[in-house]
Write an enzyme that holds these catalytic residues in place. Structure first.
Site, PDB file in Angstrom:
ATOM      1  N   SER A 182       1.282   5.178  -2.715  1.00 32.32           N
ATOM      2  CA  SER A 182      -0.007   4.682  -3.193  1.00 32.32           C
ATOM      3  C   SER A 182      -0.253   4.888  -4.678  1.00 32.32           C
ATOM      4  O   SER A 182      -0.990   4.127  -5.294  1.00 32.32           O
ATOM      5  CB  SER A 182      -1.142   5.355  -2.411  1.00 32.32           C
ATOM      6  N   HIS A 210      -0.321   0.870   2.508  1.00 34.01           N
ATOM      7  CA  HIS A 210      -0.220  -0.022   1.344  1.00 34.01           C
ATOM      8  C   HIS A 210       0.911  -1.044   1.504  1.00 34.01           C
ATOM      9  O   HIS A 210       1.262  -1.722   0.536  1.00 34.01           O
ATOM     10  CB  HIS A 210      -0.028   0.797   0.072  1.00 34.01           C
ATOM     11  N   LYS A 241      -7.693  -1.753   3.705  1.00 33.91           N
ATOM     12  CA  LYS A 241      -7.033  -2.345   2.542  1.00 33.91           C
ATOM     13  C   LYS A 241      -6.844  -3.841   2.790  1.00 33.91           C
ATOM     14  O   LYS A 241      -7.793  -4.607   2.663  1.00 33.91           O
ATOM     15  CB  LYS A 241      -5.755  -1.583   2.242  1.00 33.91           C
TER      16      LYS A 241
END
Length: 390
Positions: A182, A210, A241
């Site tokens: 990240s 991610h 996300k």
């Protein structure tokens, strides 16, 4: 000693405020978009994990509103008892199918997912082996487990094998790594990790917070990116996300999922994902499935930004994801640069110790599929000017 003495001796935040460089808790006054209103002014958003830009997609918003009206504001209980909705089961089925897994378990947050998965699977006498740059939630999941945690140097396969060799014969082993890291935006060396896992009889878990919606076929994440979907045992991820909501998940064999459902204390004793958040995540997943060009557009924009920073002489670290770290070295320089950029209308994330080593501080920039090249040029010009002025 008064247990609160540590609170009165903590002065760093106050000192930063007094210097005018405190970088946290800036209040948003608009939707999470490529340009936001923050504390009364417009800012180009280069600090969001809204990778696909779906937080404002009409169908995602509509799904959340519909669920709110139909099912109310919350479930008022855990999945184990009164908190399971048909929406939860639908989301789990569709996510498992998308990731080509037998089963899926959803958690109330991504942080809680790592706590719940690792603490359930790693028991007394077991070993969990972590990359040193793994997310904090992985570390806390290891601490919550009854096993022993070993750490290997970041992406160093010799160090990983050294740790594997040190495990007593017959002990259970779980290797846990971020898929896309990240802070640095680099990708785990998953082929080597899987090969070592097979050599030493270990299982592999990838935190793909991610990675989902970012890399791999159609945005299926790190295992797909390397063609290793059949060699990674557990995939963890988040809805906060690419999937534009809140929550976390584990995708694995149905046998492993069934065990975690009945043995994970963070899962059993937490309220379930609220209806609106669940519906938003499901709608965002369907957008990702219907539009595999979104991750491609995202990566093309990240490549555009990497090239643009290089051409402008901005000191960036190599990365392979829509996360581009800008080198600032010292904490003071990082705070100053973040403030200058904020005042000039560009929002980035300052990264300071303990998230990075002292002297290796950075400004983390991240990108959305809904950015435009023109907007990125504007932001990069401002960043280049700030760095050129020292």
């Amino acid at each position: 000693m008064d247990i609160f003495s540590k609170c009165s001796s903590f002065t760093l935040a106050r000192e930063c405020r007094e210097r005018g460089v405190y970088p946290y808790f800036h209040a948003l006054e608009s939707r999470q978009d490529t340009v936001v209103t923050m504390e009364g002014a417009g800012r180009i958003m280069l600090g969001s994990n809204n990778y696909l830009g779906l937080t404002i997609h009409p169908e995602v918003v509509s799904a959340a509103v519909e669920a709110l009206g139909r099912l109310g504001t919350g479930c008022s209980g855990s999945r184990f008892l009164n908190g399971t909705l048909g929406l939860h089961l639908e989301l789990e089925r569709e996510l498992a199918a998308f990731l080509r897994r037998e089963g899926c378990v959803t958690f109330s947050t991504g942080f809680q997912a790592n706590l719940g998965i690792i603490s359930a699977l790693v028991g007394r006498g077991d070993y969990v082996i972590c990359d040193r740059e793994n997310h904090a939630s992985i570390y806390d999941g290891c601490r919550l487990s009854q096993g022993k945690m070993l750490r290997y140097r970041h992406s160093d396969m010799e160090s990983l094998e050294e740790k594997l060799r040190s495990v007593p014969q017959g002990a259970g082993i779980l290797i846990v790594t971020d898929g896309v890291f990240s802070m640095g935006g680099d990708i785990a060396r998953l082929p080597e990790i899987c090969a070592l896992a097979e050599k030493y009889g270990a299982r592999v878990m990838v935190d793909d917070a991610h990675g989902l919606g970012v890399i791999g076929e159609g945005g299926r994440g790190t295992a797909s990116h390397f063609g290793l979907e059949d060699r990674v045992d557990v995939i963890m991820g988040t809805f906060s996300k690419s999937l534009a909501s809140l929550g976390g998940y584990m995708a694995a064999s149905e046998e492993v999922c069934e065990y975690v459902r009945h043995n994970s204390r963070p899962f059993i004793f937490s309220a379930s994902i609220p209806p609106a958040a669940c519906a938003a995540a499901l709608a965002a997943l369907r957008q990702l499935e219907a539009h595999p060009e979104l991750p491609q557009r995202l990566m093309a924009l990240a490549d555009y930004a990497r090239e643009g920073f290089t051409l402008r002489g901005v000191p960036v670290k190599p990365s392979a994801a829509p996360i581009i770290p800008i080198c600032t070295q010292s904490a003071d320089n990082t705070l100053l640069k973040a403030k200058q950029l904020y005042e000039r209308g560009v929002y980035v994330n300052p990264v300071l110790p303990p998230a990075v080593s002292p002297g290796d501080c950075l400004l983390r920039t991240s990108y959305m599929a809904t950015h435009t090249e023109e907007l990125l040029d504007e932001a990069m010009d401002i960043i280049a000017e700030v760095f050129a002025n020292g």
